[in-house]
Enzyme design. Structure first.
Site, PDB file in Angstrom:
ATOM      1  NE  ARG A  73       0.348 -54.968 -26.779  1.00 23.64           N
ATOM      2  CZ  ARG A  73       0.347 -54.742 -25.516  1.00 23.64           C
ATOM      3  NH1 ARG A  73      -0.365 -53.385 -25.790  1.00 23.64           N
ATOM      4  NH2 ARG A  73      -0.256 -55.928 -24.641  1.00 23.64           N
TER       5      ARG A  73
ATOM      6  NE  ARG B 231       5.464 -64.707 -19.762  1.00 26.44           N
ATOM      7  CZ  ARG B 231       4.867 -63.903 -18.887  1.00 26.44           C
ATOM      8  NH1 ARG B 231       4.832 -64.456 -17.225  1.00 26.44           N
ATOM      9  NH2 ARG B 231       4.330 -62.971 -18.803  1.00 26.44           N
TER      10      ARG B 231
ATOM     11  CG  PHE C 108       5.686 -58.476  -1.287  1.00 29.80           C
ATOM     12  CD1 PHE C 108       6.603 -57.423  -1.360  1.00 29.80           C
ATOM     13  CD2 PHE C 108       4.504 -58.073  -2.396  1.00 29.80           C
ATOM     14  CE1 PHE C 108       5.848 -55.940  -2.559  1.00 29.80           C
ATOM     15  CE2 PHE C 108       3.962 -57.116  -2.840  1.00 29.80           C
ATOM     16  CZ  PHE C 108       4.839 -55.873  -3.406  1.00 29.80           C
TER      17      PHE C 108
ATOM     18  CE1 TYR D 231       7.206 -51.421 -21.519  1.00 33.00           C
ATOM     19  CE2 TYR D 231       6.099 -49.312 -22.644  1.00 33.00           C
ATOM     20  CZ  TYR D 231       5.782 -50.957 -22.636  1.00 33.00           C
ATOM     21  OH  TYR D 231       4.736 -51.576 -22.538  1.00 33.00           O
TER      22      TYR D 231
HETATM   23  C1  LIG Z   1      10.423 -54.286  -5.284  1.00 30.44           C
HETATM   24  O1  LIG Z   1       9.641 -53.821  -6.390  1.00 30.44           O
HETATM   25  C2  LIG Z   1       8.923 -55.270  -6.408  1.00 30.44           C
HETATM   26  C3  LIG Z   1       9.007 -55.965  -5.041  1.00 30.44           C
HETATM   27  C4  LIG Z   1       7.723 -57.126  -4.891  1.00 30.44           C
HETATM   28  C5  LIG Z   1       7.116 -57.057  -6.496  1.00 30.44           C
HETATM   29  C6  LIG Z   1       6.825 -56.579  -6.957  1.00 30.44           C
HETATM   30  C7  LIG Z   1       5.864 -56.427  -8.476  1.00 30.44           C
HETATM   31  O2  LIG Z   1       6.210 -57.628  -9.033  1.00 30.44           O
HETATM   32  C8  LIG Z   1       4.377 -58.294  -9.131  1.00 30.44           C
HETATM   33  C9  LIG Z   1       4.293 -60.158  -9.512  1.00 30.44           C
HETATM   34  C10 LIG Z   1       2.833 -60.459 -10.491  1.00 30.44           C
HETATM   35  O3  LIG Z   1       2.461 -58.809 -10.446  1.00 30.44           O
HETATM   36  N1  LIG Z   1       3.272 -60.884 -10.900  1.00 30.44           N
HETATM   37  C11 LIG Z   1       1.952 -61.808 -11.777  1.00 30.44           C
HETATM   38  C12 LIG Z   1       2.643 -62.683 -12.497  1.00 30.44           C
HETATM   39  C13 LIG Z   1       2.730 -62.399 -13.439  1.00 30.44           C
HETATM   40  O4  LIG Z   1       1.958 -61.286 -13.795  1.00 30.44           O
HETATM   41  O5  LIG Z   1       3.978 -62.276 -14.844  1.00 30.44           O
HETATM   42  C14 LIG Z   1       0.992 -62.866 -10.640  1.00 30.44           C
HETATM   43  O6  LIG Z   1       1.869 -63.827 -10.103  1.00 30.44           O
HETATM   44  O7  LIG Z   1       0.201 -63.015 -11.260  1.00 30.44           O
HETATM   45  C15 LIG Z   1       5.155 -58.099 -10.965  1.00 30.44           C
HETATM   46  O8  LIG Z   1       5.042 -58.461 -12.360  1.00 30.44           O
HETATM   47  N2  LIG Z   1       4.707 -56.269 -11.058  1.00 30.44           N
HETATM   48  C16 LIG Z   1       4.477 -55.652 -12.117  1.00 30.44           C
HETATM   49  C17 LIG Z   1       5.537 -55.119 -12.856  1.00 30.44           C
HETATM   50  C18 LIG Z   1       6.826 -56.240 -13.236  1.00 30.44           C
HETATM   51  C19 LIG Z   1       5.367 -54.545 -14.227  1.00 30.44           C
HETATM   52  C20 LIG Z   1       6.347 -53.998 -12.004  1.00 30.44           C
HETATM   53  C21 LIG Z   1       4.224 -55.783  -9.892  1.00 30.44           C
HETATM   54  C22 LIG Z   1       3.199 -54.370 -10.029  1.00 30.44           C
HETATM   55  C23 LIG Z   1       2.933 -53.776  -8.802  1.00 30.44           C
HETATM   56  C24 LIG Z   1       3.191 -53.886  -7.500  1.00 30.44           C
HETATM   57 CL1  LIG Z   1       3.177 -53.182  -6.491  1.00 30.44          CL
HETATM   58  C25 LIG Z   1       4.951 -54.436  -7.847  1.00 30.44           C
HETATM   59  C26 LIG Z   1       5.415 -56.051  -8.828  1.00 30.44           C
HETATM   60  C27 LIG Z   1       7.792 -55.567  -7.437  1.00 30.44           C
HETATM   61  O9  LIG Z   1       7.997 -54.580  -9.032  1.00 30.44           O
HETATM   62  C28 LIG Z   1       9.481 -54.328  -9.068  1.00 30.44           C
END
Ligand SMILES: COc1cccc([C@H]2O[C@H](CC(=O)N[C@@H](CC(=O)O)C(=O)O)C(=O)N(CC(C)(C)C)c3ccc(Cl)cc32)c1OC
Length: 348
Positions: free
Chosen positions: A206, A196, A266, A149
């Site tokens: 869910r 979390r 990043f 998932y």
């Molecule tokens: C090499 O991989 C990565 C490198 C850098 C960042 C991320 C990853 O980090 C953010 C960070 C982010 O989005 N943080 C949020 C805080 C939160 O949502 O808790 C924010 O700061 O708004 C994140 O959370 N996700 C969502 C997923 C985890 C589902 C992938 C995410 C969604 C779209 C993109 Cl392009 C990137 C990410 C990576 O992805 C693995």
């Protein structure tokens, strides 16, 4: 790098980015111009997919085909979607999807292909789950299901970002053959969010906690909210944190293979937020009451200290010690947590 906006559609895309991601938008806007728009658009396309998948007011008859064919929308220049419910948080990303498409077609074909390929795989993975009766009824059963998932919703994001970074020569080519490192980048973030979000997800009817883990501590997942089951709940959190820590080595190896500073930031910032969040949720009764968040001051410190690889190692070392010291001797995973933290300390 100064942000040079050269068109109305580009301006609109950055406005969408700011609306859909609070703190993360700033990090994307500081990216090297070579990848900035590609990653910004990738983020928005993923947000659009999420907005379709998450919207329970969309009939599955509509939702499933839309997810499976979403990558084909990227071939058009004017597609938009106004079928989200009125309260769907990020519905504007789909209403203004034509703005994303205009900018998407300006990207290098190689970057377009990465985004389209990941969109195809993720859209179909999401659609598979919507039709999965077992999943809808009982949630995530085994640890294997848990990892699958998380692969669809987060591992694939890591894969796409790695392909973009290596194409731009911002990361080591070895990252392509060792895709398990990118997988761990996604799974570490997603598993931290899942631990979390216990209360928030249960309130939505869910949960993504795998039964293979929580079933060792209770017959029913909702029982952890009762005071008499608190100890079992905390032991379950430890087990889930131990599982998430299994990705830390890969995360640290991945970060050591990113050359470009802005790409490093990043990638590093979400990972240091995640290890700090794991330390916060570890052995924390509040997880069963609300969404536990790390303090604003901690977030600022983490961002400032994660600009170098040494800084990131120091942060991981600090929070691994916090987790190790927080672990009660009565915790059934006490030894395994100690060994895992010790192992990772060695690596660091
Ligand atoms: C090499 O991989 C990565 C490198 C850098 C960042 C991320 C990853 O980090 C953010 C960070 C982010 O989005 N943080 C949020 C805080 C939160 O949502 O808790 C924010 O700061 O708004 C994140 O959370 N996700 C969502 C997923 C985890 C589902 C992938 C995410 C969604 C779209 C993109 Cl392009 C990137 C990410 C990576 O992805 C693995």
């Amino acid at each position: 790098y100064p942000l040079e906006i050269t068109s109305e559609s580009e301006r609109n895309c950055y406005a969408l980015l700011k609306k859909t991601s609070r703190s993360f938008a700033a990090v994307i806007m500081e990216l090297n111009p070579e990848l900035r728009n590609a990653i910004m658009l990738f983020y928005l396309v993923l947000r659009a997919l999420d907005t379709v998948e998450d919207d329970m007011t969309i009939d599955p008859e509509t939702k499933v085909p839309l997810l499976r064919t979403f990558d084909s929308k990227l071939l058009t220049k004017d597609w938009t979607f106004d079928g989200n419910g009125p309260n769907e948080k990020d519905r504007i990303v789909l209403v203004q999807f034509d703005q994303i498409l205009i900018e998407y077609h300006k990207l290098k074909p190689q970057y377009q292909d990465v985004i389209k390929d990941i969109t195809h795989k993720m859209g179909n993975g999401m659609a598979d789950y919507i039709n999965d009766k077992e999943f809808n009824l009982n949630g995530v059963a085994t640890i294997k299901d848990y990892d699958l998932y998380c692969h669809y919703v987060a591992g694939l994001v890591g894969e796409g970002l790695t392909k973009l970074s290596v194409a731009a020569e911002f990361g080591a080519p070895s990252l392509i053959k060792d895709m398990y490192l990118s997988e761990s980048m996604g799974l570490f973030l997603q598993k931290t969010n899942i631990i979390r979000d216990y209360k928030e997800d249960l309130d939505d009817g869910r949960s993504f906690w795998p039964k293979e883990i929580w079933g060792k501590y209770t017959p029913e997942l909702v029982n952890f909210s009762k005071p008499e089951n608190l100890k079992d709940g905390l032991d379950c959190i430890s087990d889930l944190v131990l599982n998430a820590l299994g990705h830390v080595r890969d995360v640290l190896v991945y970060l050591s293979l990113i050359y470009d500073n802005s790409t490093f930031n990043f990638c590093a910032i979400p990972q240091v937020m995640a290890i700090a969040t794991l330390a916060e949720v570890f052995n924390n009764p509040l997880v069963f009451k609300k969404n536990v968040k790390i303090r604003k001051g901690t977030t600022c410190k983490l961002i400032l200290n994660s600009r170098t690889y040494e800084g990131v190692l120091a942060i991981f070392s600090q929070y691994l010690r916090v987790i190790h010291h927080k672990c009660p001797v009565s915790d059934p995973n006490y030894l395994k947590i100690g060994i895992k933290c010790g192992e990772l300390e060695q690596f660091i």
